[in-house]
Design a protein around this motif. Structure first.
Motif, PDB file in Angstrom:
ATOM      1  N   LEU A   1       0.828  -1.205   0.000  1.00  0.00           N
ATOM      2  CA  LEU A   1       0.000   0.000   0.000  1.00  0.00           C
ATOM      3  C   LEU A   1       0.863   1.257   0.000  1.00  0.00           C
ATOM      4  N   SER A   2       1.945   1.250   0.771  1.00  0.00           N
ATOM      5  CA  SER A   2       2.839   2.408   0.804  1.00  0.00           C
ATOM      6  C   SER A   2       3.455   2.647  -0.569  1.00  0.00           C
ATOM      7  N   LEU A   3       3.896   1.571  -1.235  1.00  0.00           N
ATOM      8  CA  LEU A   3       4.455   1.708  -2.578  1.00  0.00           C
ATOM      9  C   LEU A   3       3.411   2.192  -3.575  1.00  0.00           C
ATOM     10  N   PHE A   4       2.197   1.676  -3.442  1.00  0.00           N
ATOM     11  CA  PHE A   4       1.133   2.088  -4.353  1.00  0.00           C
ATOM     12  C   PHE A   4       0.846   3.578  -4.203  1.00  0.00           C
ATOM     13  N   PHE A   5       0.724   4.067  -2.965  1.00  0.00           N
ATOM     14  CA  PHE A   5       0.482   5.487  -2.736  1.00  0.00           C
ATOM     15  C   PHE A   5       1.638   6.323  -3.266  1.00  0.00           C
ATOM     16  N   PHE A   6       2.864   5.841  -3.044  1.00  0.00           N
ATOM     17  CA  PHE A   6       4.046   6.575  -3.504  1.00  0.00           C
ATOM     18  C   PHE A   6       4.029   6.734  -5.028  1.00  0.00           C
ATOM     19  N   PHE A   7       3.807   5.633  -5.748  1.00  0.00           N
ATOM     20  CA  PHE A   7       3.844   5.710  -7.202  1.00  0.00           C
ATOM     21  C   PHE A   7       2.631   6.436  -7.769  1.00  0.00           C
ATOM     22  N   PHE A   8       1.535   6.453  -7.022  1.00  0.00           N
ATOM     23  CA  PHE A   8       0.400   7.260  -7.469  1.00  0.00           C
ATOM     24  C   PHE A   8       0.757   8.751  -7.407  1.00  0.00           C
TER      25      PHE A   8
END
Length: 255
Positions: free
Chosen positions: A229-236
């Motif tokens: 989830l942290s990676l997903f938010f970051f790349f978003f």
């Protein structure tokens, strides 16, 4: 594009290699599953228990987004206020830094005492985690506006408000998005910490139940989900930055 794909596969290959080594070490040494389960058991549990786990994931994602939006809004507003009113910055900025020296995990029980077990203390925790990186990044971005451009606009008769909205704010967008990236990843961590305050659902609740019953595989499922989830938010945020800060040179264009 091809270079980006090659670079993108490198960390994935390293991650797969680490999982293979982990699996082999656990199997060869005979470590019990309750102490350190192999990745194969963790992934099996993630698939088998997804129907019970996804409501907790959805709850954490929802509160993370709410907290990030509130924290980002407050952080950006505080940065703008400090920049436009230097007296406030000189007076309160040191206190703002001191406030970050108080561990959130220590502050959390006080928030429960003051505000109960509802949504408010959880939002406060995530907001406290999110707003500071954005405030600092935005203030740095405002201060790094090219002085020659500011001088040119003043010579053209621009007011302080026009100078901010037409020059300082647009030129600081890369720094502001850097703060967004940090805060977006922190929002998930803040949400999990806030769920330890007494939530009914969430990854934090799932982790608490799993650790108390020695289901280490479920604990690792929760950990990997938080990382994803942290990676997903970051790349978003990275995706949004490329759409908003479209004038910034990328890759080889900077050379």
């Amino acid at each position: 594009m091809r270079k980006n794909l090659v670079k993108g596969w490198r960390p994935i290959l390293v991650l797969l290699l680490l999982f293979v080594i982990w699996e082999m070490v656990v199997k060869l040494t005979g470590v019990p599953d309750w102490l350190l389960p192999p990745p194969s058991k963790i992934f099996t549990e993630a698939i088998a228990g997804w129907h019970d786990f996804y409501p907790d994931v959805f709850s954490t994602v929802k509160i993370s987004l709410y907290g990030f939006v509130v924290g980002a809004s407050i952080g950006l507003a505080v940065a703008i206020l400090f920049h436009l009113v230097p007296v406030l910055r000189d007076s309160f900025y040191p206190l703002l830094i001191l406030s970050q020296n108080v561990p959130i995990i220590v502050l959390a029980p006080l928030l429960v005492i003051w505000f109960g077990f509802g949504l408010l203390p959880k939002m406060i925790v995530i907001t406290l985690v999110c707003f500071f990186p954005i405030t600092v990044a935005a203030l740095d971005g405002f201060s790094q506006t090219p002085s020659e451009l500011k001088h040119y606009m003043r010579m053209a008769g621009a007011s302080k408000t026009q100078l901010f909205w037409k020059l300082e704010l647009p030129s600081s967008m890369p720094s502001i998005f850097s703060g967004f990236k940090v805060s977006a990843t922190y929002s998930v961590m803040g949400a999990v910490i806030s769920e330890w305050l007494g939530a009914k659902q969430g990854i934090g609740v799932f982790m608490t139940f799993a650790s108390s019953s020695f289901r280490t595989d479920r604990v690792f499922v929760a950990i990997f989900t938080i990382m994803f989830l942290s990676l997903f938010f970051f790349f978003f945020i990275v995706f949004m930055e490329r759409r908003v800060v479209c004038w910034q040179p990328k890759g080889d264009e900077k050379k």
